[in-house]
Scaffold this motif. Structure first.
Motif, short mmCIF file in Angstrom:
data_model
loop_
_atom_site.label_atom_id
_atom_site.label_comp_id
_atom_site.label_asym_id
_atom_site.label_seq_id
_atom_site.Cartn_x
_atom_site.Cartn_y
_atom_site.Cartn_z
N THR A 106 1.00 -1.34 0.09
CA THR A 106 0.15 -0.24 0.20
C THR A 106 0.74 1.10 -0.08
N GLN A 107 1.88 1.15 0.87
CA GLN A 107 2.78 2.48 0.85
C GLN A 107 3.46 2.69 -0.31
N SER A 108 3.99 1.43 -0.99
CA SER A 108 4.86 1.68 -2.31
C SER A 108 3.73 2.20 -3.26
N ARG A 109 2.69 1.73 -3.49
CA ARG A 109 1.73 2.17 -4.31
C ARG A 109 1.64 3.91 -4.26
N ALA A 110 1.31 4.14 -2.89
CA ALA A 110 1.15 5.64 -2.61
C ALA A 110 2.79 6.32 -2.69
N LYS A 111 3.42 5.79 -3.10
CA LYS A 111 4.84 6.22 -3.03
C LYS A 111 5.12 7.16 -1.60
N ALA A 112 5.18 6.54 -0.61
CA ALA A 112 5.11 6.94 0.78
C ALA A 112 6.80 7.44 0.64
N VAL A 113 6.94 8.20 1.50
CA VAL A 113 8.47 8.82 1.86
C VAL A 113 9.21 7.74 2.40
N GLN A 114 10.62 7.83 2.04
CA GLN A 114 11.65 6.82 2.27
C GLN A 114 11.60 6.27 3.64
N VAL B 137 9.40 6.23 5.72
CA VAL B 137 8.05 5.38 6.27
C VAL B 137 8.27 3.71 5.48
N LEU B 138 8.88 3.82 4.30
CA LEU B 138 8.90 2.66 3.67
C LEU B 138 10.14 2.00 4.14
N ALA B 139 11.08 2.62 4.72
CA ALA B 139 12.27 2.04 5.44
C ALA B 139 11.81 1.06 6.76
N LYS B 140 10.60 1.83 7.43
CA LYS B 140 10.12 1.32 8.63
C LYS B 140 9.34 0.07 8.50
N ALA B 141 8.64 0.06 7.33
CA ALA B 141 7.51 -0.86 6.74
C ALA B 141 8.73 -2.18 6.43
N ALA B 142 9.66 -2.01 5.63
CA ALA B 142 10.48 -2.82 5.33
C ALA B 142 11.14 -3.62 6.32
N MET B 143 11.68 -2.93 7.38
CA MET B 143 11.97 -3.56 8.72
C MET B 143 11.11 -4.54 9.49
N GLN B 144 9.80 -4.06 9.44
CA GLN B 144 8.85 -4.87 9.77
C GLN B 144 8.57 -6.20 9.31
N VAL B 145 8.72 -6.07 7.78
CA VAL B 145 8.71 -7.16 7.04
C VAL B 145 9.67 -8.25 7.36
#
Length: 200
Positions: free
Chosen positions: A102-110, A112-120
């Motif tokens: 969802t965040q990637s599609r919305a082109k979230a700021v880096q 936010v994406l980095a935090k989500a990637a860490m969760q993954v």
């Protein structure tokens, strides 16, 4: 990106004695084409397992579409086993995948994406640990359950095409053998539907 596969590429990827080159060329000739999109390729008289393998190649999907399919396959695999489906780390990993998509599609700021990637990354590590014997009191889960866990783990793999193909393989391995063809058919349908949704 053409989103088609050439006859030569089909021949290259599906070499086997029971499925000769001449047969493949005849199929393409019947469509008066040297390249075919996935919805047409999926209708050819090709062995199902070969057709699924062809359908998940890089020609047909963008990295984001591969990731979406990988998550679909992982969810399907997990759903086949109640213990896997109800596992906290599995559900958390799947939710983290959805959030990252969802965040990637919305082109979230880096950040936010980095935090989500860490969760993954964290949840994937926990899911992988579930397959180790010592995580289950010295008992390794049954093979189909292991395949379901691995499908969830693979869905978050760094390379999208590999993640998708491996998650699909594990989704098929997560069902009893008599159901494998039906699962392969489902994987193929999901792949075709993904390309049709793009064209809609």
């Amino acid at each position: 990106m053409s989103y088609t596969m050439s006859v030569d590429r089909v021949i290259q990827l599906s070499r086997c004695d029971d499925f000769p080159e001449a047969t493949i060329r005849q199929m393409f000739a019947a469509h008066k084409a040297t390249e075919l999109p996935l919805p047409v390729l999926a209708t050819l008289e090709i062995p199902l397992s070969v057709k699924v393998f062809l359908a998940l190649q890089d020609e047909f999907f963008s990295p984001e579409e591969f990731r979406e399919l990988a998550v679909q396959f992982a969810k399907r695999a997990a759903a086949h086993d109640t213990a896997v489906a109800g596992n906290h780390f599995v559900t958390s990993a799947l939710a983290a995948y959805d959030q990252l998509l969802t965040q990637s599609r919305a082109k979230a700021v880096q950040g936010v994406l980095a935090k989500a990637a860490m969760q993954v990354s964290g949840y994937r590590a926990a899911v992988k640990a579930m397959i180790q014997p010592d995580a289950n009191g010295g008992v390794k889960p049954a093979l189909q359950a292991v395949a379901a866990y691995e499908a969830v783990w693979f869905a978050g793999y760094e390379t999208n095409g590999i993640a998708c193909r491996n998650a699909a393989s594990c989704a098929v391995a997560a069902v009893p053998k008599p159901q494998a063809d039906a699962e392969l058919q489902w994987v193929l349908k999901e792949a075709v539907d993904k390309t049709l949704a793009r064209a809609a």
